[in-house]
Motif scaffolding. Structure first.
Motif, PDB file in Angstrom:
ATOM      1  N   LEU A   1      47.732 -64.275  -2.776  1.00  0.00           N
ATOM      2  CA  LEU A   1      47.093 -64.853  -4.031  1.00  0.00           C
ATOM      3  C   LEU A   1      46.157 -63.091  -4.665  1.00  0.00           C
ATOM      4  CD1 LEU A   1      46.368 -68.020  -3.924  1.00  0.00           C
ATOM      5  CD2 LEU A   1      47.811 -67.344  -4.771  1.00  0.00           C
ATOM      6  N   THR A   2      45.243 -63.079  -3.116  1.00  0.00           N
ATOM      7  CA  THR A   2      44.654 -62.112  -3.791  1.00  0.00           C
ATOM      8  C   THR A   2      45.901 -60.755  -4.330  1.00  0.00           C
ATOM      9  OG1 THR A   2      43.185 -62.221  -1.812  1.00  0.00           O
ATOM     10  CG2 THR A   2      42.649 -60.636  -2.497  1.00  0.00           C
ATOM     11  N   ALA A   3      46.610 -60.094  -3.727  1.00  0.00           N
ATOM     12  CA  ALA A   3      47.239 -58.629  -3.315  1.00  0.00           C
ATOM     13  C   ALA A   3      47.991 -59.134  -5.057  1.00  0.00           C
ATOM     14  CB  ALA A   3      48.777 -58.455  -3.165  1.00  0.00           C
ATOM     15  N   LEU A   4      48.318 -60.011  -5.563  1.00  0.00           N
ATOM     16  CA  LEU A   4      48.730 -60.738  -7.125  1.00  0.00           C
ATOM     17  C   LEU A   4      47.857 -60.564  -8.024  1.00  0.00           C
ATOM     18  CD1 LEU A   4      51.276 -61.600  -9.014  1.00  0.00           C
ATOM     19  CD2 LEU A   4      49.952 -63.466  -8.825  1.00  0.00           C
ATOM     20  N   ALA A   5      46.204 -61.109  -8.171  1.00  0.00           N
ATOM     21  CA  ALA A   5      45.151 -60.830  -8.418  1.00  0.00           C
ATOM     22  C   ALA A   5      45.087 -59.558  -8.462  1.00  0.00           C
ATOM     23  CB  ALA A   5      43.990 -61.774  -8.235  1.00  0.00           C
ATOM     24  N   ILE A   6      44.417 -58.711  -7.355  1.00  0.00           N
ATOM     25  CA  ILE A   6      44.500 -57.034  -7.782  1.00  0.00           C
ATOM     26  C   ILE A   6      45.731 -56.089  -9.323  1.00  0.00           C
ATOM     27  CG2 ILE A   6      44.107 -54.845  -6.321  1.00  0.00           C
ATOM     28  CD1 ILE A   6      43.775 -56.357  -4.272  1.00  0.00           C
ATOM     29  N   PHE A   7      47.107 -56.833  -8.089  1.00  0.00           N
ATOM     30  CA  PHE A   7      47.419 -55.893  -8.998  1.00  0.00           C
ATOM     31  C   PHE A   7      47.615 -56.060 -10.866  1.00  0.00           C
ATOM     32  CE2 PHE A   7      50.638 -55.119  -4.755  1.00  0.00           C
ATOM     33  CZ  PHE A   7      50.219 -53.615  -5.153  1.00  0.00           C
ATOM     34  N   THR A   8      47.220 -57.884 -10.953  1.00  0.00           N
ATOM     35  CA  THR A   8      47.512 -57.633 -12.184  1.00  0.00           C
ATOM     36  C   THR A   8      46.337 -57.262 -13.420  1.00  0.00           C
ATOM     37  OG1 THR A   8      48.110 -59.941 -11.555  1.00  0.00           O
ATOM     38  CG2 THR A   8      47.147 -59.943 -13.580  1.00  0.00           C
TER      39      THR A   8
ATOM     40  N   ILE B   1      35.368 -50.775  -4.597  1.00  0.00           N
ATOM     41  CA  ILE B   1      34.170 -50.389  -3.876  1.00  0.00           C
ATOM     42  C   ILE B   1      33.635 -51.888  -2.849  1.00  0.00           C
ATOM     43  CG2 ILE B   1      31.733 -49.657  -2.730  1.00  0.00           C
ATOM     44  CD1 ILE B   1      31.867 -47.490  -5.104  1.00  0.00           C
ATOM     45  N   ILE B   2      34.084 -52.853  -3.729  1.00  0.00           N
ATOM     46  CA  ILE B   2      32.875 -54.198  -3.183  1.00  0.00           C
ATOM     47  C   ILE B   2      34.335 -54.755  -2.189  1.00  0.00           C
ATOM     48  CG2 ILE B   2      32.749 -56.607  -3.650  1.00  0.00           C
ATOM     49  CD1 ILE B   2      31.146 -55.104  -6.789  1.00  0.00           C
ATOM     50  N   PHE B   3      35.633 -55.064  -3.197  1.00  0.00           N
ATOM     51  CA  PHE B   3      36.645 -55.519  -2.580  1.00  0.00           C
ATOM     52  C   PHE B   3      37.958 -54.376  -1.481  1.00  0.00           C
ATOM     53  CE2 PHE B   3      35.432 -57.844  -6.256  1.00  0.00           C
ATOM     54  CZ  PHE B   3      35.621 -59.236  -5.257  1.00  0.00           C
ATOM     55  N   GLN B   4      37.492 -53.313  -1.095  1.00  0.00           N
ATOM     56  CA  GLN B   4      38.231 -52.667  -0.081  1.00  0.00           C
ATOM     57  C   GLN B   4      39.191 -53.074   0.196  1.00  0.00           C
ATOM     58  OE1 GLN B   4      35.601 -49.344   1.337  1.00  0.00           O
ATOM     59  NE2 GLN B   4      37.495 -48.376   0.933  1.00  0.00           N
ATOM     60  N   LYS B   5      38.304 -53.794   1.038  1.00  0.00           N
ATOM     61  CA  LYS B   5      39.552 -54.131   2.402  1.00  0.00           C
ATOM     62  C   LYS B   5      40.555 -55.711   1.386  1.00  0.00           C
ATOM     63  CE  LYS B   5      38.641 -56.588   6.362  1.00  0.00           C
ATOM     64  NZ  LYS B   5      37.528 -57.650   6.946  1.00  0.00           N
ATOM     65  N   SER B   6      39.905 -56.283   0.771  1.00  0.00           N
ATOM     66  CA  SER B   6      41.287 -56.688   0.652  1.00  0.00           C
ATOM     67  C   SER B   6      42.889 -56.364   0.028  1.00  0.00           C
ATOM     68  CB  SER B   6      40.931 -58.317  -0.482  1.00  0.00           C
ATOM     69  OG  SER B   6      39.984 -58.652  -0.483  1.00  0.00           O
ATOM     70  N   PHE B   7      41.795 -54.648  -1.027  1.00  0.00           N
ATOM     71  CA  PHE B   7      42.718 -54.022  -1.945  1.00  0.00           C
ATOM     72  C   PHE B   7      43.216 -53.141  -0.192  1.00  0.00           C
ATOM     73  CE2 PHE B   7      40.274 -53.921  -5.702  1.00  0.00           C
ATOM     74  CZ  PHE B   7      41.210 -53.448  -6.422  1.00  0.00           C
ATOM     75  N   VAL B   8      42.923 -53.121   0.097  1.00  0.00           N
ATOM     76  CA  VAL B   8      43.820 -52.384   1.125  1.00  0.00           C
ATOM     77  C   VAL B   8      45.201 -54.040   1.785  1.00  0.00           C
ATOM     78  CG1 VAL B   8      43.985 -51.417   3.403  1.00  0.00           C
ATOM     79  CG2 VAL B   8      42.788 -50.599   2.104  1.00  0.00           C
ATOM     80  N   GLU B   9      44.547 -54.210   2.723  1.00  0.00           N
ATOM     81  CA  GLU B   9      45.332 -55.711   2.779  1.00  0.00           C
ATOM     82  C   GLU B   9      46.480 -56.078   1.774  1.00  0.00           C
ATOM     83  OE1 GLU B   9      43.012 -58.946   3.646  1.00  0.00           O
ATOM     84  OE2 GLU B   9      41.999 -57.957   5.865  1.00  0.00           O
ATOM     85  N   GLY B  10      46.436 -56.385   0.398  1.00  0.00           N
ATOM     86  CA  GLY B  10      46.862 -56.530  -0.258  1.00  0.00           C
ATOM     87  C   GLY B  10      48.101 -56.028  -0.544  1.00  0.00           C
ATOM     88  N   ILE B  11      47.813 -54.454  -0.670  1.00  0.00           N
ATOM     89  CA  ILE B  11      48.395 -53.651  -0.449  1.00  0.00           C
ATOM     90  C   ILE B  11      49.809 -53.183   0.175  1.00  0.00           C
ATOM     91  CG2 ILE B  11      49.375 -50.995  -1.326  1.00  0.00           C
ATOM     92  CD1 ILE B  11      46.649 -50.862  -3.286  1.00  0.00           C
TER      93      ILE B  11
END
Lengths: 428, 280
Positions: free
Chosen positions: B199-206, B263-273
């Motif tokens: 879900l995080t990945a999708l949220a980031i992409f969207t 910067i805030i969600f850096q970890k989720s960004f990397v994980e998501g991608i």
């Protein structure tokens, strides 16, 4: 967990509220169209140039003052997306009431019946078309009907950096120069140790070979728009003269020019001369480095004096709900009064001939009259219905010529062949 | 002795890795730095050859010009509203669709799923016209709703989450059924928390896609009051002449929220991608 639930709920609420706000705006817009039917006609006017937007808004305001029953909404869309947007809107039958049109795309739009023919209205209101350059009237005429009132125009002139000329002790270009004078001066001005070139010979149409081809006696497209003139020996001459400049070493190579635009080299004092369209006037005359060192002169003569001219037109959507109001607005935009406002802005050259002096005065200290002088021998920008298609062909082969992978003769023959094919298909 | 050799080897490879990483950083950060530097230059400085790297005087006029020529607050508002709405919409609607495709057997499921997948195969520009006509018929042209509506659901999101749901063991679900959960409870209380990385990945992409979307807002909306940041910025480009310092100043103003978010969600960004890299 609970806080998360609240968060989700909140997000759902935001989602819903945006939907509702969407619906609300829908209501107001239908209210507005209700009002339109009663009294005020709202016209949208689509333009693409940020630099001209303020002037266009001013014109709209002036028009509204004298026409209280009309409201003009100026819509700015960047050039790259303008045509995609217009074509999408055309399919949705929702094109702006009045919009800018340019030469290369004009016939396509006229053929698709998206533009309102203006011939009868022009006659009825006694508009004198002699106030505009004839080549622009020709540009916006399709099958004996005129579809747009010229708005502005641009030609190409030779700009030069006086300092480089002084340093090399070469006299400044004059309006009696020939191409040979240009070539000789460019050679003398080139100083590779300083990274200075005499001139730039980029692969350019309006600022390049669309001028030199007719100057050599050739043509790009026949007057009836049925055949390509690229295979004429004179046309080939008009290409060769640019390649000669690169061969002389007086111009950067096409690769160098692809990395850095000629105008940027000129603004950095690395080019002594450059062919530039009139739209560059504000850029050069406001440049802190250039403004005291620069001037311009008409293009040198080859066999005869010819200059390609292009200009935009104001056109009306054929299915507009307010044809009379739109015509009033277009008529105003083409009037002397409106053109005076454009002339004072100094951003573009207005189409109305008698206000040109105002434009010249607005650019004191520079010989912008060179652009105006070229009007006398200007010819219509080459175009047909599918202009974009043969522009692609020109691009494909001339890129090889400019990179010395193909001779100008071979390329021009190829272009003529393929372009004639495109023109034949247009007629079908 | 052995240990020393091992240590040396380790350092050597570390240096190599760092060199490559530093190179990567330079490549990615240079355009950003260039944008920021250009945003402080005068127009003359910005067109100079050879390029001037550090402007003589940092002029903030470009920022002033950008803010005065464009209604940035309206752009922020429109962009934030449409980004949030699209992201929330996609996470909820796509996950619901994905759950039913992954777990509920209903007639025609596979055919519908193939239909949705086929949407992925078609380039986006092809939808431009039909979407425009639908929005026009809904009377939503030139509204915020027009920005949001086509982006509320996506085939990509459905596909991504369906694949993700498929990897979650069925036993968890069976246990929930034994405890008396219906489909909605399973979806909401079991699957959604487990699918958080997806879900995080999708949220980031969207969010990224919505923030950067250029063509759709330009086509569907006409007034500045209904424009997004990217579309509004594009209008700073003239046909022949563009004031690049002002354009860059506008760009800095347009991207900082995304950088802060990153910067805030850096970890989720990397994980998501990384996740979509292996699954997608």
């Amino acid at each position: 967990m609970k806080s998360k639930k609240i968060l989700y709920l909140l997000l759902v609420l935001i989602l819903l509220s945006t939907f509702l706000s969407g619906c609300r705006t829908k209501d107001t817009s239908s209210d507005q169209s209700q009002k339109d039917k009663n009294k005020i006609a709202t016209l949208s006017y689509a333009v693409w140039d940020k630099n001209q937007e303020p002037v266009m808004r001013k014109l709209a305001e002036e028009f509204e003052k004298t026409h209280p029953n009309v409201k003009i909404k100026v819509q700015l869309t960047p050039f790259r997306q303008y045509w995609t947007k217009l074509e999408t809107e055309a399919n949705g039958e929702n094109v702006p009431d009045v919009f800018w049109i340019q030469g290369p795309r004009f016939q396509k739009y006229a053929k698709a019946k998206l533009l309102m023919p203006l011939t009868d209205r022009i006659k009825k209101d006694n508009i004198d078309l002699n106030n505009y350059p004839q080549s622009l009237i020709d540009l916006y005429t399709y099958k004996n009907d005129i579809y747009a009132i010229p708005k502005d125009w641009d030609t190409t002139a030779l700009w030069y950096n006086k300092k480089i000329f002084d340093d090399a002790k070469v006299p400044y270009p004059t309006d009696s120069w020939t191409w040979d004078d240009l070539r000789a001066a460019a050679k003398k001005l080139t100083d590779k140790s300083k990274g200075i070139y005499g001139i730039a010979a980029p692969q350019e149409d309006q600022q390049g070979y669309y001028n030199t081809i007719p100057q050599c006696g050739g043509f790009i497209i026949s007057e009836d728009g049925t055949t390509s003139g690229y295979d004429k020996p004179e046309s080939i001459e008009g290409i060769k003269c640019w390649i000669d400049l690169i061969k002389d070493g007086s111009s950067p190579t096409s690769k160098q020019l692809a990395d850095t635009q000629p105008s940027n080299l000129f603004e950095s004092g690395k080019l002594a001369m450059v062919f530039q369209g009139s739209w560059m006037i504000p850029e050069f005359t406001k440049n802190e480095y250039l403004k005291d060192k620069v001037d311009l002169v008409v293009m040198p003569k080859i066999k005869k004096r010819v200059a390609v001219i292009h200009g935009l037109g104001n056109a009306i959507y054929s299915k507009t709900k307010h044809p009379d109001e739109a015509w009033e607005f277009v008529k105003y935009l083409g009037s002397k009064e409106a053109n005076e406002i454009v002339a004072k802005s100094g951003v573009v050259i207005p189409a109305y001939k008698s206000v040109l002096q105002i434009f010249i005065d607005a650019n004191k200290g520079y010989n912008v009259k060179a652009y105006v002088d070229e009007l006398e021998y200007s010819y219509m920008y080459p175009h047909s219905v599918d202009t974009a298609k043969w522009n692609q062909i020109e691009l494909k082969y001339f890129t090889q010529v400019w990179n010395f992978q193909m001779s100008p003769e071979d390329a021009c023959k190829k272009i003529a062949e393929e372009m004639n094919e495109v023109l034949r298909n247009e007629k079908k | 002795m052995k240990k020393d050799v091992h240590k040396f080897k380790l350092n050597y490879s570390k240096i190599l890795v760092h060199l490559i990483l530093i190179l990567g950083v330079i490549f990615t950060i240079t355009p950003f730095l260039w944008m920021i530097l250009t945003s402080f230059k005068t127009l003359t400085e910005s067109t100079m050859i050879p390029p001037i790297i550090i402007p003589k005087r940092f002029c903030f006029e470009n920022y002033k010009d950008a803010v005065s020529t464009l209604p940035f607050l309206t752009f922020y508002k429109n962009t934030i509203i449409s980004t949030i709405a699209k992201t929330v919409g996609q996470v909820i609607l796509c996950s619901m669709a994905a759950y039913s495709f992954a777990r509920i057997e209903f007639p025609g499921r596979d055919i519908i799923f193939i239909l949705i997948l086929s949407v992925l195969m078609v380039p986006g520009q092809i939808f431009l016209l039909p979407q425009y006509i639908i929005i026009k018929k809904l009377g939503l042209l030139n509204t915020i709703g027009a920005l949001i509506l086509p982006g509320l659901f996506s085939a990509f999101g459905t596909f991504l989450l369906r694949q993700f749901f498929m990897t979650i063991p069925k036993e968890l679900e069976e246990a929930a059924i034994l405890d008396g959960c219906n489909h909605f409870r399973i979806y909401w209380n079991i699957m959604m928390p487990l699918a958080k990385p997806g879900l995080t990945a999708l949220a980031i992409f969207t969010a990224l896609w919505s923030w950067n979307d250029l063509l759709w807002p330009l086509i569907v909306n006409t007034s500045n009051e209904k424009m997004t940041l990217s579309a509004g910025l594009a209008s700073l480009q003239g046909q022949h002449l563009t004031n690049f310092p002002v354009l860059m100043a506008g760009s800095v103003l347009a991207i900082w929220p995304m950088i802060v978010l990153y910067i805030i969600f850096q970890k989720s960004f990397v994980e998501g991608i990384a996740l979509t890299g292996t699954k997608g």
